[in-house]
Design a protein around this motif. Structure first.
Motif, PDB file in Angstrom:
ATOM      1  N   ARG A  19       0.850  -1.185   0.000  1.00  0.00           N
ATOM      2  CA  ARG A  19       0.000   0.000   0.000  1.00  0.00           C
ATOM      3  C   ARG A  19       0.884   1.233   0.000  1.00  0.00           C
ATOM      4  O   ARG A  19       1.677   1.438   0.916  1.00  0.00           O
ATOM      5  N   LEU A  20       0.725   2.050  -1.040  1.00  0.00           N
ATOM      6  CA  LEU A  20       1.453   3.306  -1.138  1.00  0.00           C
ATOM      7  C   LEU A  20       0.599   4.440  -0.591  1.00  0.00           C
ATOM      8  O   LEU A  20      -0.619   4.436  -0.751  1.00  0.00           O
ATOM      9  N   SER A  21       1.274   5.399   0.031  1.00  0.00           N
ATOM     10  CA  SER A  21       0.606   6.597   0.531  1.00  0.00           C
ATOM     11  C   SER A  21       1.340   7.830   0.022  1.00  0.00           C
ATOM     12  O   SER A  21       2.555   7.797  -0.177  1.00  0.00           O
ATOM     13  N   CYS A  22       0.588   8.898  -0.155  1.00  0.00           N
ATOM     14  CA  CYS A  22       1.178  10.166  -0.588  1.00  0.00           C
ATOM     15  C   CYS A  22       0.417  11.278   0.118  1.00  0.00           C
ATOM     16  O   CYS A  22      -0.784  11.458  -0.119  1.00  0.00           O
ATOM     17  N   ALA A  23       1.127  12.018   0.961  1.00  0.00           N
ATOM     18  CA  ALA A  23       0.508  13.086   1.738  1.00  0.00           C
ATOM     19  C   ALA A  23       1.005  14.436   1.254  1.00  0.00           C
ATOM     20  O   ALA A  23       2.212  14.648   1.105  1.00  0.00           O
ATOM     21  N   ALA A  24       0.067  15.333   1.010  1.00  0.00           N
ATOM     22  CA  ALA A  24       0.391  16.683   0.573  1.00  0.00           C
ATOM     23  C   ALA A  24       0.354  17.633   1.763  1.00  0.00           C
ATOM     24  O   ALA A  24      -0.471  17.486   2.664  1.00  0.00           O
ATOM     25  N   SER A  25       1.262  18.599   1.734  1.00  0.00           N
ATOM     26  CA  SER A  25       1.283  19.610   2.785  1.00  0.00           C
ATOM     27  C   SER A  25       1.729  20.938   2.205  1.00  0.00           C
ATOM     28  O   SER A  25       2.322  20.984   1.129  1.00  0.00           O
ATOM     29  N   GLY A  26       1.429  22.001   2.928  1.00  0.00           N
ATOM     30  CA  GLY A  26       1.790  23.334   2.466  1.00  0.00           C
ATOM     31  C   GLY A  26       0.591  24.252   2.523  1.00  0.00           C
ATOM     32  O   GLY A  26      -0.392  23.969   3.191  1.00  0.00           O
ATOM     33  N   SER A  27       0.675  25.337   1.799  1.00  0.00           N
ATOM     34  CA  SER A  27      -0.376  26.364   1.821  1.00  0.00           C
ATOM     35  C   SER A  27      -1.472  25.999   0.825  1.00  0.00           C
ATOM     36  O   SER A  27      -1.697  26.682  -0.163  1.00  0.00           O
ATOM     37  N   ILE A  28      -2.175  24.932   1.138  1.00  0.00           N
ATOM     38  CA  ILE A  28      -3.146  24.347   0.224  1.00  0.00           C
ATOM     39  C   ILE A  28      -4.533  24.930   0.461  1.00  0.00           C
ATOM     40  O   ILE A  28      -5.003  24.951   1.594  1.00  0.00           O
ATOM     41  N   ALA A  29      -5.164  25.365  -0.618  1.00  0.00           N
ATOM     42  CA  ALA A  29      -6.558  25.798  -0.541  1.00  0.00           C
ATOM     43  C   ALA A  29      -7.490  24.647  -0.900  1.00  0.00           C
ATOM     44  O   ALA A  29      -8.529  24.476  -0.268  1.00  0.00           O
ATOM     45  N   SER A  30      -7.118  23.886  -1.902  1.00  0.00           N
ATOM     46  CA  SER A  30      -7.928  22.740  -2.295  1.00  0.00           C
ATOM     47  C   SER A  30      -7.076  21.772  -3.099  1.00  0.00           C
ATOM     48  O   SER A  30      -6.091  22.160  -3.721  1.00  0.00           O
ATOM     49  N   SER A  53     -11.626  14.795  -7.455  1.00  0.00           N
ATOM     50  CA  SER A  53     -12.055  15.316  -6.160  1.00  0.00           C
ATOM     51  C   SER A  53     -13.409  14.738  -5.763  1.00  0.00           C
ATOM     52  O   SER A  53     -13.712  14.652  -4.566  1.00  0.00           O
ATOM     53  N   GLY A  54     -14.193  14.320  -6.743  1.00  0.00           N
ATOM     54  CA  GLY A  54     -15.493  13.730  -6.459  1.00  0.00           C
ATOM     55  C   GLY A  54     -15.457  12.237  -6.236  1.00  0.00           C
ATOM     56  O   GLY A  54     -16.483  11.625  -5.924  1.00  0.00           O
ATOM     57  N   GLY A  55     -14.267  11.634  -6.405  1.00  0.00           N
ATOM     58  CA  GLY A  55     -14.130  10.213  -6.139  1.00  0.00           C
ATOM     59  C   GLY A  55     -14.189   9.307  -7.350  1.00  0.00           C
ATOM     60  O   GLY A  55     -14.086   8.081  -7.210  1.00  0.00           O
ATOM     61  N   SER A  56     -14.343   9.863  -8.538  1.00  0.00           N
ATOM     62  CA  SER A  56     -14.317   9.034  -9.739  1.00  0.00           C
ATOM     63  C   SER A  56     -12.899   8.548 -10.001  1.00  0.00           C
ATOM     64  O   SER A  56     -11.936   9.297  -9.804  1.00  0.00           O
ATOM     65  N   THR A  57     -12.796   7.307 -10.439  1.00  0.00           N
ATOM     66  CA  THR A  57     -11.483   6.701 -10.625  1.00  0.00           C
ATOM     67  C   THR A  57     -11.298   6.178 -12.036  1.00  0.00           C
ATOM     68  O   THR A  57     -12.272   5.890 -12.741  1.00  0.00           O
ATOM     69  N   ASN A  58     -10.050   6.073 -12.450  1.00  0.00           N
ATOM     70  CA  ASN A  58      -9.721   5.352 -13.676  1.00  0.00           C
ATOM     71  C   ASN A  58      -8.373   4.670 -13.488  1.00  0.00           C
ATOM     72  O   ASN A  58      -7.540   5.122 -12.696  1.00  0.00           O
ATOM     73  N   THR A  68      -6.231  -0.518  -6.265  1.00  0.00           N
ATOM     74  CA  THR A  68      -7.328   0.365  -5.885  1.00  0.00           C
ATOM     75  C   THR A  68      -6.767   1.691  -5.390  1.00  0.00           C
ATOM     76  O   THR A  68      -5.916   1.710  -4.496  1.00  0.00           O
ATOM     77  N   ILE A  69      -7.246   2.779  -5.992  1.00  0.00           N
ATOM     78  CA  ILE A  69      -6.839   4.109  -5.563  1.00  0.00           C
ATOM     79  C   ILE A  69      -7.943   4.694  -4.686  1.00  0.00           C
ATOM     80  O   ILE A  69      -9.132   4.485  -4.947  1.00  0.00           O
ATOM     81  N   SER A  70      -7.528   5.405  -3.641  1.00  0.00           N
ATOM     82  CA  SER A  70      -8.484   6.070  -2.758  1.00  0.00           C
ATOM     83  C   SER A  70      -7.845   7.332  -2.214  1.00  0.00           C
ATOM     84  O   SER A  70      -6.638   7.533  -2.358  1.00  0.00           O
ATOM     85  N   ARG A  71      -8.668   8.177  -1.593  1.00  0.00           N
ATOM     86  CA  ARG A  71      -8.145   9.426  -1.053  1.00  0.00           C
ATOM     87  C   ARG A  71      -8.846   9.782   0.243  1.00  0.00           C
ATOM     88  O   ARG A  71     -10.010   9.419   0.448  1.00  0.00           O
ATOM     89  N   ASP A  72      -8.121  10.506   1.073  1.00  0.00           N
ATOM     90  CA  ASP A  72      -8.678  11.063   2.307  1.00  0.00           C
ATOM     91  C   ASP A  72      -8.533  12.565   2.183  1.00  0.00           C
ATOM     92  O   ASP A  72      -7.438  13.118   2.351  1.00  0.00           O
ATOM     93  N   THR A  77      -4.399  13.196   1.421  1.00  0.00           N
ATOM     94  CA  THR A  77      -3.623  11.994   1.182  1.00  0.00           C
ATOM     95  C   THR A  77      -4.301  11.100   0.148  1.00  0.00           C
ATOM     96  O   THR A  77      -5.531  10.966   0.148  1.00  0.00           O
ATOM     97  N   VAL A  78      -3.479  10.508  -0.716  1.00  0.00           N
ATOM     98  CA  VAL A  78      -3.960   9.536  -1.684  1.00  0.00           C
ATOM     99  C   VAL A  78      -3.233   8.217  -1.440  1.00  0.00           C
ATOM    100  O   VAL A  78      -2.066   8.209  -1.062  1.00  0.00           O
ATOM    101  N   TYR A  79      -3.966   7.131  -1.643  1.00  0.00           N
ATOM    102  CA  TYR A  79      -3.437   5.798  -1.407  1.00  0.00           C
ATOM    103  C   TYR A  79      -3.516   4.963  -2.679  1.00  0.00           C
ATOM    104  O   TYR A  79      -4.373   5.190  -3.530  1.00  0.00           O
ATOM    105  N   LEU A  80      -2.639   3.975  -2.765  1.00  0.00           N
ATOM    106  CA  LEU A  80      -2.728   2.996  -3.834  1.00  0.00           C
ATOM    107  C   LEU A  80      -2.535   1.624  -3.210  1.00  0.00           C
ATOM    108  O   LEU A  80      -1.430   1.284  -2.783  1.00  0.00           O
ATOM    109  N   GLN A  81      -3.613   0.867  -3.129  1.00  0.00           N
ATOM    110  CA  GLN A  81      -3.546  -0.505  -2.644  1.00  0.00           C
ATOM    111  C   GLN A  81      -3.251  -1.407  -3.822  1.00  0.00           C
ATOM    112  O   GLN A  81      -4.019  -1.435  -4.795  1.00  0.00           O
TER     113      GLN A  81
END
Length: 123
Positions: A19-30, A53-58, A68-72, A77-81
């Protein structure tokens, strides 16, 4: 600016999972679309999976039914199982994020790449 920190890569036997994880940080608005790409030795970088952003995947055809890709959104954060891994999945995996962030003196739309994490599938 925006930074991405990836984790979860490593060595796994064929048929195994990571399972891969990727966390974004900084001065994020969206955060907009998030995705994972990979680049194997001697090959071009290719899209593995993406999520809006709405959860649609490809997914790339080669990983459908296994990854499987997912996001929190609260954690940026985005994940790749990755299941049923194959030797041909061996590559450096890169996180990619579209974001609106503060870059003085205004908010800007940015495309940001992670540093990459190596996934090796081998017995």
């Amino acid at each position: 600016q925006v930074q991405l920190v990836e984790s979860g890569g490593g060595l796994v036997q064929p048929g195994g999972s990571l399972r891969l994880s990727c966390a974004a940080s900084g001065s994020i608005a969206s955060i907009h679309a998030m995705g994972w790409y990979r680049q194997a030795p001697g090959k071009q970088r290719e899209l593995v999976a993406a999520i809006t952003s709405g959860g649609s995947t490809n997914y790339a055809d080669s990983v459908k039914g296994r990854f499987t890709i997912s996001r929190d959104n609260a954690k940026y954060t985005v994940y790749l199982q990755m299941n049923s891994l194959k030797p041909e999945d061996t590559a450096v995996y890169y996180c990619n994020v579209g974001t609106t962030a503060w870059v003085a003196p205004t908010y800007r739309n940015l495309e940001v790449w992670g540093q990459g994490t190596l996934v090796t599938v081998s017995s």
